[in-house]
Design a protein around this motif. Structure first.
Motif, PDB file in Angstrom:
ATOM      1  N   LYS A   1     -70.002 102.058 -84.250  1.00 30.96           N
ATOM      2  CA  LYS A   1     -70.547 103.555 -83.774  1.00 30.96           C
ATOM      3  C   LYS A   1     -69.381 104.452 -83.542  1.00 30.96           C
ATOM      4  O   LYS A   1     -69.795 105.649 -83.086  1.00 30.96           O
ATOM      5  CB  LYS A   1     -71.299 103.332 -82.375  1.00 30.96           C
ATOM      6  CG  LYS A   1     -72.591 102.567 -82.781  1.00 30.96           C
ATOM      7  CD  LYS A   1     -73.551 102.628 -81.539  1.00 30.96           C
ATOM      8  CE  LYS A   1     -74.690 101.671 -81.734  1.00 30.96           C
ATOM      9  NZ  LYS A   1     -75.506 101.592 -80.599  1.00 30.96           N
TER      10      LYS A   1
ATOM     11  N   HIS B   1     -72.914 103.030 -90.521  1.00 31.37           N
ATOM     12  CA  HIS B   1     -72.245 104.370 -90.090  1.00 31.37           C
ATOM     13  C   HIS B   1     -71.035 104.665 -91.463  1.00 31.37           C
ATOM     14  O   HIS B   1     -70.883 103.700 -92.057  1.00 31.37           O
ATOM     15  CB  HIS B   1     -71.590 104.516 -88.701  1.00 31.37           C
ATOM     16  CG  HIS B   1     -72.654 104.440 -87.790  1.00 31.37           C
ATOM     17  ND1 HIS B   1     -73.526 105.477 -87.212  1.00 31.37           N
ATOM     18  CD2 HIS B   1     -73.169 103.418 -86.832  1.00 31.37           C
ATOM     19  CE1 HIS B   1     -74.456 105.329 -86.288  1.00 31.37           C
ATOM     20  NE2 HIS B   1     -74.110 103.898 -86.137  1.00 31.37           N
TER      21      HIS B   1
ATOM     22  N   LYS C   1     -78.595 101.024 -89.913  1.00 30.93           N
ATOM     23  CA  LYS C   1     -77.805 101.255 -88.711  1.00 30.93           C
ATOM     24  C   LYS C   1     -76.387 101.214 -89.112  1.00 30.93           C
ATOM     25  O   LYS C   1     -75.281 101.189 -88.250  1.00 30.93           O
ATOM     26  CB  LYS C   1     -78.136 100.012 -87.944  1.00 30.93           C
ATOM     27  CG  LYS C   1     -79.646 100.182 -87.184  1.00 30.93           C
ATOM     28  CD  LYS C   1     -79.853  98.992 -86.110  1.00 30.93           C
ATOM     29  CE  LYS C   1     -81.161  98.990 -85.593  1.00 30.93           C
ATOM     30  NZ  LYS C   1     -81.473  97.924 -84.631  1.00 30.93           N
TER      31      LYS C   1
ATOM     32  N   PRO D   1     -71.868  98.760 -88.952  1.00 29.88           N
ATOM     33  CA  PRO D   1     -72.550  99.160 -87.774  1.00 29.88           C
ATOM     34  C   PRO D   1     -71.627  99.622 -86.365  1.00 29.88           C
ATOM     35  O   PRO D   1     -72.307 100.026 -85.550  1.00 29.88           O
ATOM     36  CB  PRO D   1     -73.249  97.752 -86.922  1.00 29.88           C
ATOM     37  CG  PRO D   1     -72.141  96.537 -87.526  1.00 29.88           C
ATOM     38  CD  PRO D   1     -71.829  97.198 -88.909  1.00 29.88           C
TER      39      PRO D   1
END
Length: 658
Positions: free
Chosen positions: A625, A569, A567, A623
């Motif tokens: 986003k 990025h 998860k 994590p």
């Protein structure tokens, strides 16, 4: 390499070394006790204390051995000289060992105290459990993607057996404008390689067809930078002699622009080329680091003077080396430096590029590491650099070969990681104009490979290899090959084996875990330079490691990063300057995500050793986003802010014309 014999290893495996095993001296017994339990997560050091009891007087050396039941490998990792009076007990200073430095497995391990290869007490058993971080994973794709080559080291023509041409590097850049990162590899006495990245088709060497031909002079490494502001990556090759500048025609073909450039430098052994715009005039400047040559029949000669060139534009330079010349008056025994790498970066946050120079504290009259503070123009209009080495406490007297620059503790200030013989050094930027040595406190030092063999590290890089938002470290390692002189380069006098495992040090919120044997990028060879790039643009930083093996050929390796993204990025930022230099070298980029700010700087040859990583800046975002705010502080002084930036892509940021 100091190792137990096969017979002793077999005894360790079979469990015959028990508490009642006869010792070489029945009067000598060592007892080991853990300092904090018998369980340790993988990558962390396990600490213990020892006490030695003897019925008779004893003055000698005991060795501590790490082994894993069921394995034939046994690693002697520490030794202590002790004196015990008759009937007395002597405590041994606290010891520590990190099993993952050598063993990738979890589970049960044993530490055995030995004397002359035989146990003198019961083994201490410990359990290695799962690591507390995601381990970066690499696979060797050298052959499969088509970058297999060799580095040929040859003796100098004068017959010196003690050859100081130890630096060896490679460089990444997109040379033909197809948005794929290509690879230049200097090969010592052999023609260089220019591997063109063809995507899923792999790489193909096109050096000769594209004009990167060389002229027979020994090549050490190279750096890409757009020196004439035409939007294309030019190539500077450092050599044993004057350097060579190749100008890119825009289609990935090169012509020799050395003579016109004025930046060839003197007839020195050049080890690195570092580009920056120190006066923020939009034109790149160049610092060339030099080392020394040997003097027959086997002595490294005096250090050679480094060179600074001011960029005039259109690919020409003026020699301004006089701006950076140390005053050595009052410093007996200190001479011209033997330099390996120089790093431009803004250590004090004033918007100007300062310079840190890695010198090798080696040979007669060596020089220590120097930090040159960029103070801008003085009252007379001349540019001024001030030697702030002592004032900043960065004037280390060590064998510094490579430099890494990064914000390992996420405090917004750039820190220095330095390779060395006998323990890496990490200088934390205190924010008050000084640095503090936190090498031991952060477990970054890694002083030993095995007992009697100091770690010898070279190219050094920060990079977030597992995308968790914390900068990790990778250091190339390998002992010196002094070509039959009987010297190993680390003070042991053992020149039989020079290979060492490269170090993968994973950042756990400001402290480092040694996961070298687990990462897959151990590269048990004689490694020198290392350059990083996300060559397949999958968001994970890959590693190209340059191996050099004395009079034989070394084989460089490309390690593809295959760490599971999960998860996590990422974001990659390619800077294009308008008022600033075209590459954006020296631009400071801060990515603000929820709960953290991640600081990077655009480097053009300043980190690693004798080479150049891709100038594209890489962020692991964990994590997060999105990037709430991406701030680019350009060398021109322009500050640019982008908000709510989508991750998992390569983002090109062009400096506004204001």
């Amino acid at each position: 390499m100091a190792r137990l014999t096969f017979a002793l290893a077999a005894l360790l495996v079979s469990g015959l070394l028990a508490a009642d095993t006869a010792s070489p001296s029945s009067s000598l017994t060592a007892t080991l006790t853990p300092t904090a339990g018998k369980t340790v997560p993988q990558g962390k050091p396990f600490a213990f204390v020892a006490s030695v009891t003897s019925q008779t007087s004893f003055d000698g050396r005991i060795v501590f051995v790490l082994s894993r039941p069921g394995s034939l490998r046994a690693v002697p990792f520490a030794r202590e000289n002790i004196i015990v009076s008759p009937g007395g007990t002597t405590p041994v200073k606290q010891q520590s060992v990190t099993p993952a430095q050598w063993f990738p497995e979890l589970g049960t391990f044993q530490i055995t105290p030995t004397l002359d290869g035989a146990p003198i007490g019961p083994p201490l058993e410990l359990q290695v459990t799962k690591p507390e971080v995601l381990v970066p994973r690499f696979v060797d794709v050298t052959t499969t993607v088509g970058v297999l080559t060799s580095i040929r080291s040859v003796l100098p023509a004068d017959g010196c057996r003690f050859d100081p041409r130890w630096a060896a590097g490679a460089a990444w850049a997109d040379v033909n404008g197809d948005r794929r990162t290509d690879l230049f590899v200097a090969r010592g006495g052999a023609p260089a390689r220019l591997f063109i990245n063809r995507g899923v088709k792999g790489f193909r060497d096109e050096a000769s067809a594209r004009g990167v031909t060389g002229d027979g002079v020994y090549e050490v490494g190279g750096t890409f930078a757009d020196v004439n502001r035409d939007g294309h990556a030019d190539l500077y090759v450092v050599r044993d002699g004057p350097g060579r500048l190749y100008l890119n025609d825009g289609k990935g073909r090169f012509t020799d622009g050395t003579a016109r450039s004025g930046a060839a430098g003197g007839d020195y052994l050049h080890t690195s080329a570092s580009f920056a715009d120190y006066d923020s005039d939009g034109k790149l400047d160049l610092y060339l680091t030099t080392y020394a040559r040997c003097t027959f029949p086997g002595v490294v000669g005096p250090g050679q003077p480094d060179e600074l060139f001011h960029g005039n534009g259109r690919g020409t330079f003026t020699d301004v080396s006089s701006l950076i010349q140390p005053s050595r008056s009052g410093e007996p025994g200190v001479g011209e430096g033997r330099g390996f790498q120089a790093a431009w970066f803004d250590y004090n946050g004033d918007g100007r590029q300062d310079l840190y120079l890695a010198n090798d504290w080696f040979g007669a009259a060596p020089d220590y590491n120097r930090l040159w503070r960029n103070d801008g123009r003085d009252a007379g209009g001349s540019w001024r650099f001030t030697d702030a080495s002592a004032a900043t406490r960065s004037n280390l007297r060590i064998n510094t070969m490579g430099i890494g620059v990064g914000d390992y503790d996420r405090d917004g200030r750039l820190d220095l990681a330095l390779s060395n013989i006998g323990g890496n050094r990490l200088l934390r930027n205190q924010g008050d104009g000084t640095f503090a040595d936190v090498s031991d406190a952060t477990n970054m030092a890694v002083p030993r490979q095995e007992t009697g063999q100091a770690s010898v590290t070279w190219g050094t890089l920060f990079g977030d290899f597992n995308l968790d938002g914390w900068d990790d470290l990778y250091l190339a390692a390998g002992r010196l090959d002094l070509y039959g002189t009987g010297m190993a380069g680390d003070g042991t006098g053992d020149n039989t084996i020079q290979t060492q495992e490269n170090q993968t040090l994973v950042n756990q919120r400001g402290a480092f875990l040694d996961l070298s044997s687990v990462s897959g990028a151990g590269d048990m060879a004689v490694s020198r330079g290392v350059a990083t790039a996300d060559y397949d643009r999958d968001g994970r930083l890959d590693l190209f490691v340059v191996d050099q093996q004395g009079l034989e050929n070394g084989t460089p390796h490309l390690y593809r990063n295959v760490t599971p993204r999960g998860k996590s990025h990422w974001l990659e930022v390619n800077t294009i300057g308008s008022r600033s230099n075209r590459d954006g070298c020296g631009a400071k980029i801060v990515a603000a995500v929820r709960g953290a700010s991640l600081t990077r700087e655009v480097f053009c040859g300043s980190v690693g050793l004798a080479g150049g990583s891709d100038k594209v800046v890489h962020f692991g975002l964990g994590p997060a986003k999105k990037v709430l705010r991406l701030t680019v502080s350009w060398p021109s002084g322009v500050k640019q802010v982008l908000r709510n930036v989508k991750p998992d892509r390569l983002l090109t940021v062009t400096e506004p014309r204001v």
